[in-house]
Design an enzyme around this catalytic site. Structure first.
Site, mmCIF file in Angstrom:
data_model
loop_
_atom_site.group_PDB
_atom_site.id
_atom_site.type_symbol
_atom_site.label_atom_id
_atom_site.label_comp_id
_atom_site.label_asym_id
_atom_site.label_seq_id
_atom_site.Cartn_x
_atom_site.Cartn_y
_atom_site.Cartn_z
ATOM 1 N N ARG A 124 -18.333 116.005 35.033
ATOM 2 C CA ARG A 124 -19.070 114.820 35.517
ATOM 3 C C ARG A 124 -20.498 114.968 35.027
ATOM 4 O O ARG A 124 -21.183 115.936 35.373
ATOM 5 C CB ARG A 124 -19.031 114.707 37.031
ATOM 6 C CG ARG A 124 -20.040 113.678 37.527
ATOM 7 C CD ARG A 124 -19.753 113.199 38.921
ATOM 8 N NE ARG A 124 -18.574 112.354 38.943
ATOM 9 C CZ ARG A 124 -18.240 111.565 39.960
ATOM 10 N NH1 ARG A 124 -18.976 111.532 41.052
ATOM 11 N NH2 ARG A 124 -17.161 110.818 39.909
ATOM 12 N N GLN A 156 -10.901 107.076 36.873
ATOM 13 C CA GLN A 156 -10.868 106.072 37.946
ATOM 14 C C GLN A 156 -9.942 104.921 37.561
ATOM 15 O O GLN A 156 -9.154 104.431 38.365
ATOM 16 C CB GLN A 156 -12.283 105.545 38.183
ATOM 17 C CG GLN A 156 -12.365 104.503 39.280
ATOM 18 C CD GLN A 156 -12.072 105.095 40.648
ATOM 19 O OE1 GLN A 156 -12.674 106.081 41.033
ATOM 20 N NE2 GLN A 156 -11.150 104.508 41.381
ATOM 21 N N ASP A 179 -18.418 97.403 42.764
ATOM 22 C CA ASP A 179 -18.882 98.796 42.864
ATOM 23 C C ASP A 179 -20.330 98.735 43.345
ATOM 24 O O ASP A 179 -20.952 97.657 43.374
ATOM 25 C CB ASP A 179 -18.754 99.488 41.491
ATOM 26 C CG ASP A 179 -19.091 100.984 41.540
ATOM 27 O OD1 ASP A 179 -19.112 101.565 42.642
ATOM 28 O OD2 ASP A 179 -19.341 101.568 40.467
ATOM 29 N N CYS A 202 -14.005 101.681 43.722
ATOM 30 C CA CYS A 202 -13.789 103.102 43.411
ATOM 31 C C CYS A 202 -14.283 104.011 44.523
ATOM 32 O O CYS A 202 -13.855 105.158 44.619
ATOM 33 C CB CYS A 202 -14.446 103.447 42.082
ATOM 34 S SG CYS A 202 -16.257 103.285 42.107
#
Ligand code: CP
Ligand code: NVA
Length: 314
Positions: A112, A142, A230, A269
């Site tokens: 990440r 995702q 999101d 998400c």
């Protein structure tokens, strides 16, 4: 890996649609196969037995961290979670040197990253698979879970209508790549200045993807099978107040959901900022699939891991 070409999982535009399709199917098959197993039990075939995966984080995570860790253990493998700031990277060691050293110790890396270029540097230097666990630009793992979730609720996503309302961010970018690869229509409503990555939109256009960016969320959501949003302030974003002001007309609330198809689902998400991009009544309401979506990170990523580490789709 023996004999097979190195398989990174960097972005959905880098992998063939047939492979992506097969991976979502395999993830679903693994989910079904575990139906009556206790949490924590190893999958019957333990395909990652003897393998170790390093999970490296340059910024925070709940779902990505836990779902990869648990998924690898369910596959019979082992994990180590590393904060980039606590490694010599934090004192100036290069990504290239770090990647080449870790390639001598572990079997794969999940990263990440604050900056997409870091991911590309890791992938270029590693001699083991590298998996994108979110960058500032994209979030492909995702999307594999999101496609799986859509199809569990609504059947094949091909030719269906998906609508995004909000910031044209990293998750939106991966939705654009998914729309091309899984052949569905994607309409994104974003305010001026918050449109998705221009390079990714160009790529979708070249591929003749059905991707449209509009300003009015009601136009995007009209009769859609799925509505997504999101956070308005992603990790690393500056000027949160200005972002909230520009994005507030894009909130997914009951009135916007009413423009979608009656049986549309809502996806996010997570983490959600309730009362900002989505209201409680939507995220906790009957159309929300967000908890199944979060669970599916685990199952989707297990298929990705087997493909990357063992060079097979099973
Ligand atoms: N959706 C997602 O990637 O969540 P985390 O930031 O908690 O990993
Ligand atoms: N767009 C969000 C996604 C978090 C999973 C972020 O980058 O912070």
């Amino acid at each position: 890996m023996t004999g097979a070409a190195l398989r990174h999982f960097l972005d959905l535009d880098q992998i063939g649609p047939d492979v992506l399709r097969n991976l979502t199917d395999r993830g679903l098959a693994r989910k079904k196969a575990r139906k009556d197993s206790p949490l924590g039990a190893v999958d019957h075939d333990a395909p990652l037995k003897g393998h170790v995966v390093a999970l490296i984080f340059e910024k925070p995570s709940t779902r990505t961290r836990v779902s990869f860790d648990v998924g690898i253990r369910q596959l019979g493998g082992d994990t180590m979670t590393l904060s980039a700031a606590d490694m010599q990277l934090g004192r100036g060691e290069t990504i290239s040197d770090t990647a080449r050293v870790l390639s001598r110790y572990v079997d794969a890396i999940m990263l990440r990253s604050t900056d997409h270029t870091h991911l590309l540097e890791w992938a270029a230097a590693s001699t083991i698979p590298v998996i994108n666990g979110l960058t500032n630009k994209t979030h492909p793992c995702q999307l594999m879970a999101d496609i799986m979730t859509f199809e569990e609720y609504k059947g094949p996503i091909k030719d269906r209508i998906v609508a995004w309302s909000g910031d044209g961010n990293n998750v939106a970018a991966s939705w654009i790549q998914a729309a091309v690869q899984f052949e569905f229509e994607l309409r994104l409503a974003c305010p001026p200045g918050f449109e998705p990555d221009a390079g990714i939109l160009d790529w979708a256009k070249q591929k003749e993807g059905r991707v449209q960016v509009v300003e009015d969320p009601r136009i995007a959501v009209d009769n859609a099978d799925c509505v997504i949003t999101d956070t308005w302030v992603s990790m690393g974003d500056k000027d949160p107040d200005a972002r909230r002001k520009a994005l507030s007309p894009y909130q997914v609330n009951a009135s916007l959901m009413a423009c979608a198809a009656k049986d549309a689902i809502f996806l996010h998400c997570l983490p959600a900022h309730r009362g900002e991009e989505v209201t409680d009544e939507v995220i906790d309401g009957p159309q929300s699939a967000v908890l199944d979506e979060a669970e599916n990170r685990l199952h989707a990523q297990k298929a990705i891991l087997v493909w990357c580490l063992l060079g097979r789709e099973e």
